[in-house]
Design an enzyme around this catalytic site. Structure first.
Site, mmCIF file in Angstrom:
data_model
loop_
_atom_site.group_PDB
_atom_site.id
_atom_site.type_symbol
_atom_site.label_atom_id
_atom_site.label_comp_id
_atom_site.label_asym_id
_atom_site.label_seq_id
_atom_site.Cartn_x
_atom_site.Cartn_y
_atom_site.Cartn_z
ATOM 1 N N HIS A 146 -15.283 -2.144 7.803
ATOM 2 C CA HIS A 146 -14.114 -2.064 6.914
ATOM 3 C C HIS A 146 -14.793 -3.330 5.738
ATOM 4 O O HIS A 146 -14.238 -3.067 5.215
ATOM 5 C CB HIS A 146 -12.898 -1.789 7.692
ATOM 6 C CG HIS A 146 -13.263 -0.146 8.386
ATOM 7 N ND1 HIS A 146 -12.854 -0.244 9.528
ATOM 8 C CD2 HIS A 146 -13.340 1.022 8.128
ATOM 9 C CE1 HIS A 146 -12.274 0.629 10.264
ATOM 10 N NE2 HIS A 146 -13.361 1.367 9.548
ATOM 11 N N GLU B 165 -3.267 7.378 8.069
ATOM 12 C CA GLU B 165 -3.981 8.471 7.547
ATOM 13 C C GLU B 165 -4.658 9.344 8.606
ATOM 14 O O GLU B 165 -5.052 8.471 8.705
ATOM 15 C CB GLU B 165 -4.687 7.395 6.126
ATOM 16 C CG GLU B 165 -3.687 7.646 5.128
ATOM 17 C CD GLU B 165 -4.749 6.369 4.313
ATOM 18 O OE1 GLU B 165 -6.331 5.963 4.415
ATOM 19 O OE2 GLU B 165 -4.209 5.074 2.691
ATOM 20 N N ARG C 271 -6.992 -7.751 -9.188
ATOM 21 C CA ARG C 271 -7.566 -9.045 -9.085
ATOM 22 C C ARG C 271 -9.088 -9.003 -9.360
ATOM 23 O O ARG C 271 -8.937 -7.579 -9.647
ATOM 24 C CB ARG C 271 -7.326 -9.960 -8.116
ATOM 25 C CG ARG C 271 -7.643 -9.303 -7.036
ATOM 26 C CD ARG C 271 -8.341 -10.360 -5.473
ATOM 27 N NE ARG C 271 -7.866 -8.762 -4.531
ATOM 28 C CZ ARG C 271 -9.150 -8.721 -3.802
ATOM 29 N NH1 ARG C 271 -10.403 -8.835 -4.834
ATOM 30 N NH2 ARG C 271 -9.169 -7.914 -3.096
ATOM 31 N N LYS D 281 0.862 -1.372 0.095
ATOM 32 C CA LYS D 281 -0.306 0.237 -0.090
ATOM 33 C C LYS D 281 1.321 1.620 0.001
ATOM 34 O O LYS D 281 0.677 2.360 -0.309
ATOM 35 C CB LYS D 281 -1.011 -0.227 1.478
ATOM 36 C CG LYS D 281 -2.238 -1.448 1.378
ATOM 37 C CD LYS D 281 -3.195 -0.477 2.180
ATOM 38 C CE LYS D 281 -3.418 -1.856 2.550
ATOM 39 N NZ LYS D 281 -5.369 -1.601 2.006
HETATM 40 P P1 ADP Z 1 -8.669 -3.070 3.206
HETATM 41 O O1 ADP Z 1 -7.834 -3.662 1.919
HETATM 42 O O2 ADP Z 1 -8.165 -4.083 3.955
HETATM 43 O O3 ADP Z 1 -9.850 -3.382 2.424
HETATM 44 P P2 ADP Z 1 -8.703 -0.280 2.387
HETATM 45 O O4 ADP Z 1 -7.833 0.493 2.592
HETATM 46 O O5 ADP Z 1 -9.112 -0.446 0.751
HETATM 47 O O6 ADP Z 1 -8.120 -1.463 3.457
HETATM 48 O O7 ADP Z 1 -10.479 0.577 3.547
HETATM 49 C C1 ADP Z 1 -11.446 -0.862 3.785
HETATM 50 C C2 ADP Z 1 -11.730 0.362 3.861
HETATM 51 O O8 ADP Z 1 -11.707 1.174 5.275
HETATM 52 C C3 ADP Z 1 -12.255 2.186 3.055
HETATM 53 O O9 ADP Z 1 -13.097 1.409 1.948
HETATM 54 C C4 ADP Z 1 -13.317 2.892 4.038
HETATM 55 O O10 ADP Z 1 -14.274 2.611 4.570
HETATM 56 C C5 ADP Z 1 -12.196 2.689 5.015
HETATM 57 N N1 ADP Z 1 -10.819 2.979 5.363
HETATM 58 C C6 ADP Z 1 -10.205 2.963 4.788
HETATM 59 N N2 ADP Z 1 -8.867 4.413 4.614
HETATM 60 C C7 ADP Z 1 -9.928 5.483 5.442
HETATM 61 C C8 ADP Z 1 -10.269 6.293 5.712
HETATM 62 N N3 ADP Z 1 -8.274 6.861 5.039
HETATM 63 N N4 ADP Z 1 -10.941 7.292 6.229
HETATM 64 C C9 ADP Z 1 -11.783 7.125 6.485
HETATM 65 N N5 ADP Z 1 -12.020 5.772 6.116
HETATM 66 C C10 ADP Z 1 -11.177 4.635 5.992
#
Ligand code: ADP
Length: 500
Positions: free
Chosen positions: A236, A201, A292, A119
């Site tokens: 999430h 973040e 993917r 990431k």
């Molecule tokens: P993963 O790879 O574990 O799925 P992601 O980075 O894709 O993690 O995030 C999954 C979810 O978590 C997002 O769709 C959102 O709902 C929440 N999320 C991630 N980062 C943030 C952020 N900086 N602020 C608010 N919500 C977040």
């Protein structure tokens, strides 16, 4: 660059293995399933032309065993491997092992996967390509992280560079928690992913999750197939996804698609991928690329009238990415999981005693379930994806409410009634979408009386039919336990009955 494929090994299980086998057959390929000892009777095993046992139930010794899967591919003469999602699908070592064995991997090249799978590295690629990312910092130095946190303000979210699937994320509400949270997150990341690198973040207050499906070919073309809104999440993790994203302006859509394409081109991406973004107001921020096929790809297929697995196979055999047709209508998907929404969504297992599958125009059910199928504790609890299409969102939504009403599954506690309440709600109808939708509107959910009645009717139908042909060799019981009556498996039935 053209390579004519003949036989595809599907390195996965469950609904996605079955879905890939169907498209491979349409594409003219012979298919090879692999399975663990726990899945000997699974639908994907019977659906493929050949099936090879690759190990015991433990995923680490079967679906995650690269050597065993490559050996199965060689043994069966497969010239291509489709990894599905989850398991080995985003492991560059797997793509590399396939390449080393002269087998076509249906996905991006290993080096692209490695760059995007991290990431932190993916954020760097995005920044270099001029794509906005969520404000954040690589959390190597505690003092620098503390300073940065004070600057952007709380809440913050700590993520693992190697994380995924909603795992390895930790929200920090205030400065006092930061240091201990960083330590714990790094330790967890090291234990879960073998990589303790973390980053921080800004935690956005009311974002929507909007992602772009794209396809890149080996001739330098990258095309986008619209967006999906995946804001309806629990902890999430996505549970309902739709396309188009309600209320997204054409201008905003074009901007996000443009950013996704820029990123995919910068990464020299080939095959199917998804760029995920958070959208808040007029701002959007890149989150990550999933290198993917995604669980929720059918909503895109329904709107674009395409078969993404066939497109993946075409690209993997040297063909070109399609010129996407103009999208039509709206599609909504929900994930039916083996879990108990009334008890903190704890995972459920069991044997399918009765299954009524919805049907009709615009209704698609991607599932490996059948009567007698066993849901074991070994793998994730996705039982199937119910996807409805409509000329517009409201038609798709009402179809999905009705389809969830037709769906009846006894023997395995699941979230179908929960999903139906969400999709039927005024908040969902009015598209009050944000990633906090569930927390805002559905945190204390309880099953309604209509569901209780429907389940009792379904149970009565099953009982009146042939309960006798329920498989007797169900899941192994712990030592000393006795096999109980099939009625004991109707957990909800008992529970609801006692409540009336
Ligand atoms: P993963 O790879 O574990 O799925 P992601 O980075 O894709 O993690 O995030 C999954 C979810 O978590 C997002 O769709 C959102 O709902 C929440 N999320 C991630 N980062 C943030 C952020 N900086 N602020 C608010 N919500 C977040």
């Amino acid at each position: 660059m053209e390579r004519r494929l003949t036989k595809l090994l599907v390195a996965n299980r469950g609904e996605i293995a079955l879905r890939i086998i169907r498209s491979a057959r349409l594409f003219g390929l012979k298919t090879v399933a692999v399975y663990s000892a726990a899945d000997a009777k699974s639908a994907h095993v019977g659906a493929a032309d050949e099936a090879i046992l690759i190990g015991p139930a433990e995923a680490a010794k079967s679906y995650l065993d690269i050597a065993a899967i490559i050996a199965a591919a060689k043994h069966s003469g497969a010239d291509a491997i489709h990894p599905g999602y989850g398991f080995l699908s985003e492991r560059p070592e797997f793509a590399q092992a396939a390449a080393d064995a002269q087998i076509v991997f249906v996905g991006p090249r290993p080096e692209v996967m490695a760059a995007l799978g991290d990431k932190v590295a993916a954020r760097r690629i995005a920044v270099a390509a001029g794509v906005p990312v969520v404000p954040g910092i690589e959390a190597a130095e505690i003092s620098a992280t503390r300073e940065y946190a004070a600057l952007v303000g709380y809440p913050l979210v700590i993520k693992a560079a190697a994380g995924g699937g909603g795992r390895g994320m930790r929200v920090v509400a205030e400065a006092a928690q930061l240091e201990s949270a960083l330590g714990a997150a790094a330790r967890e990341a090291a234990a879960a992913f073998g990589d303790g690198r973390i980053f921080v973040e800004k935690y956005l207050a009311h974002p929507r999750h909007i992602e772009i499906q794209f396809l890149g070919d080996n001739h330098g073309a990258v095309v986008a197939l619209g967006e999906r809104d995946c804001s309806i999440q629990r902890r999430h993790q996505k549970i309902i996804e739709e396309s188009p994203a309600p209320g997204l302006t054409d201008q905003m859509r074009a901007k996000i698609i443009g950013a996704a394409l820029k990123l995919a081109r910068a990464a020299h991406y080939t095959n199917a991928g998804t760029a995920e973004f958070l959208v808040e107001g007029d701002d959007f921020y890149f989150l990550e690329v999933n290198a993917r096929l995604q669980v929720e790809h059918p909503v895109t297929e329904m709107r674009f009238g395409c078969d993404l697995v066939c497109e993946q196979l075409r690209i993997a055999s040297g063909g070109k990415a399609p010129e996407p047709a103009a999208p039509r209508g709206a599609a909504i998907e929900c994930r039916i999981n083996a879990e108990d929404p009334e008890h903190d969504f704890r995972p459920a297992t069991g044997t399918v005693l009765h299954l009524s599958v919805p049907g009709g125009p615009g209704v698609r059910f991607d599932s490996h379930l059948a009567r007698g199928a066993e849901v074991t504790p070994w793998y994730d609890g996705l039982l199937g994806k119910l996807v409805c299409y409509g000329a517009n969102r409201e038609e798709a939504r009402v179809r999905l409410v009705n389809a969830l009403g037709e769906f009846a599954l006894l023997g395995v506690t699941n979230n179908a009634a929960y999903l139906r309440d969400i999709v039927a709600s005024g908040q969902f109808r009015d598209a009050k979408l944000s990633t906090h939708f569930i927390d805002s509107f559905f945190s204390g959910w309880e099953i309604g009386k209509s569901e209780i009645d429907a389940a009792i009717v379904a149970a009565a139908i099953t009982a009146g039919g042939a309960m006798g042909d329920i498989p007797s060799d169900g899941p192994a019981l712990p030592a000393g336990a006795e096999r109980r009556s099939p009625w004991d498996d109707l957990k909800n039935f008992e529970l609801w009955g006692s409540r009336r």
